[in-house]
Motif scaffolding. Structure first.
Motif, short mmCIF file in Angstrom:
data_model
loop_
_atom_site.label_atom_id
_atom_site.label_comp_id
_atom_site.label_asym_id
_atom_site.label_seq_id
_atom_site.Cartn_x
_atom_site.Cartn_y
_atom_site.Cartn_z
N TYR A 104 0.83 -1.21 0.00
CA TYR A 104 0.00 0.00 0.00
C TYR A 104 0.86 1.26 0.00
O TYR A 104 0.64 2.17 -0.81
CB TYR A 104 -0.94 -0.01 1.21
CG TYR A 104 -1.64 1.31 1.40
CD1 TYR A 104 -2.58 1.75 0.48
CD2 TYR A 104 -1.33 2.13 2.48
CE1 TYR A 104 -3.21 2.97 0.65
CE2 TYR A 104 -1.95 3.34 2.64
CZ TYR A 104 -2.89 3.76 1.73
OH TYR A 104 -3.51 4.97 1.87
N ILE A 129 -6.35 2.35 -8.45
CA ILE A 129 -7.16 1.14 -8.25
C ILE A 129 -6.35 0.09 -7.48
O ILE A 129 -6.86 -0.54 -6.54
CB ILE A 129 -7.66 0.58 -9.60
CG1 ILE A 129 -8.69 1.54 -10.19
CG2 ILE A 129 -8.24 -0.81 -9.44
CD1 ILE A 129 -9.06 1.25 -11.63
N CYS A 130 -5.08 -0.07 -7.85
CA CYS A 130 -4.21 -1.00 -7.11
C CYS A 130 -4.02 -0.55 -5.67
O CYS A 130 -4.00 -1.38 -4.74
CB CYS A 130 -2.86 -1.13 -7.81
SG CYS A 130 -2.94 -1.96 -9.41
N CYS A 133 -7.08 -1.49 -3.78
CA CYS A 133 -7.10 -2.94 -3.52
C CYS A 133 -6.14 -3.31 -2.39
O CYS A 133 -6.47 -4.13 -1.53
CB CYS A 133 -6.76 -3.71 -4.78
SG CYS A 133 -8.03 -3.61 -6.06
N ALA A 136 -7.70 -2.22 0.82
CA ALA A 136 -8.79 -3.13 1.19
C ALA A 136 -8.25 -4.43 1.75
O ALA A 136 -8.75 -4.95 2.75
CB ALA A 136 -9.68 -3.40 -0.03
N TRP A 137 -7.19 -4.98 1.13
CA TRP A 137 -6.58 -6.22 1.60
C TRP A 137 -5.96 -6.01 2.98
O TRP A 137 -6.09 -6.86 3.86
CB TRP A 137 -5.55 -6.70 0.60
CG TRP A 137 -5.02 -8.07 0.88
CD1 TRP A 137 -3.79 -8.38 1.36
CD2 TRP A 137 -5.71 -9.30 0.71
NE1 TRP A 137 -3.68 -9.74 1.50
CE2 TRP A 137 -4.84 -10.33 1.11
CE3 TRP A 137 -6.99 -9.63 0.26
CZ2 TRP A 137 -5.20 -11.66 1.06
CZ3 TRP A 137 -7.34 -10.96 0.23
CH2 TRP A 137 -6.46 -11.96 0.62
N ARG A 147 -10.15 -11.58 4.84
CA ARG A 147 -9.44 -11.93 3.61
C ARG A 147 -10.04 -13.14 2.93
O ARG A 147 -10.10 -13.19 1.70
CB ARG A 147 -7.96 -12.17 3.92
CG ARG A 147 -7.23 -10.87 4.22
CD ARG A 147 -5.77 -11.11 4.46
NE ARG A 147 -5.06 -9.84 4.59
CZ ARG A 147 -3.78 -9.75 4.87
NH1 ARG A 147 -3.06 -10.85 5.05
NH2 ARG A 147 -3.21 -8.57 4.97
N ILE A 150 -13.01 -11.95 0.96
CA ILE A 150 -12.60 -11.29 -0.29
C ILE A 150 -12.20 -12.33 -1.33
O ILE A 150 -12.59 -12.25 -2.50
CB ILE A 150 -11.45 -10.30 -0.03
CG1 ILE A 150 -11.96 -9.09 0.76
CG2 ILE A 150 -10.81 -9.85 -1.34
CD1 ILE A 150 -10.88 -8.12 1.17
N CYS A 154 -14.16 -12.74 -4.87
CA CYS A 154 -13.44 -12.60 -6.14
C CYS A 154 -13.51 -13.89 -6.94
O CYS A 154 -13.64 -13.86 -8.16
CB CYS A 154 -11.99 -12.19 -5.89
SG CYS A 154 -11.84 -10.50 -5.28
#
Length: 161
Positions: A104, A129-130, A133, A136-137, A147, A150, A154
């Protein structure tokens, strides 16, 4: 799995050790003041992120990178008011979330660098966007089974395509 608080048998209300009771944090704030500071940071971060998203469609990459990334940082900073900044840093660098935290931060820095040097809108959008993500992770590591939820979600989307 690591939780952002310690579950103890028969300690405190409901058997949960309150993370706000031990660490006065950077500022000596009451519980309600911490909630208000968290809320202000979260709302401010959300406004900056939305404003940043508007700037990308106006092709203002520097403004986009600045607003979107600062919005994410401000929202994350708000969490420090809830658990204490020292404890938040300790939790962020725990083995279970260290890779997500480093990813991040790296994406955050790359978004800034590429927006200021290249000004490539498409690349900045991909990095944002990455960055989202990765955040969020990272955040999902604080939620029990976050996790795995998610991953299953996905996987379901991928199977539907």
């Amino acid at each position: 799995m690591s939780l952002p608080f310690n579950v103890r048998q028969a300690s405190g209300r409901f058997g949960v050790d309150d993370p706000m009771s031990n660490d006065p944090g950077l500022f000596s704030l009451s519980r309600s003041e911490r909630y208000m500071a968290f809320g202000a940071c979260f709302v401010g971060g959300l406004v900056l992120s939305i404003l940043g998203s508007v700037f990308i469609f106006l092709n203002k990459m520097v403004a986009f990178a600045l607003c979107y990334s600062l919005g994410n940082v401000l929202s994350l900073f708000g969490m420090g008011f809830l658990v204490g900044f020292k404890r938040q840093m300790k939790m962020a660098t725990a083995p279970v979330r260290l890779t997500a935290f480093i990813t991040y931060i790296t994406l955050l820095v790359l978004t800034f660098v590429l927006a200021f040097t290249l000004g490539n809108g498409a690349l900045c959008l991909v990095l944002a966007i990455c960055q989202f993500c990765a955040l969020a992770w990272y955040s999902a590591s604080y939620i029990p089974f976050g996790r795995s939820i998610i991953k299953k979600t996905c996987g379901s989307f991928a199977a539907a395509i």
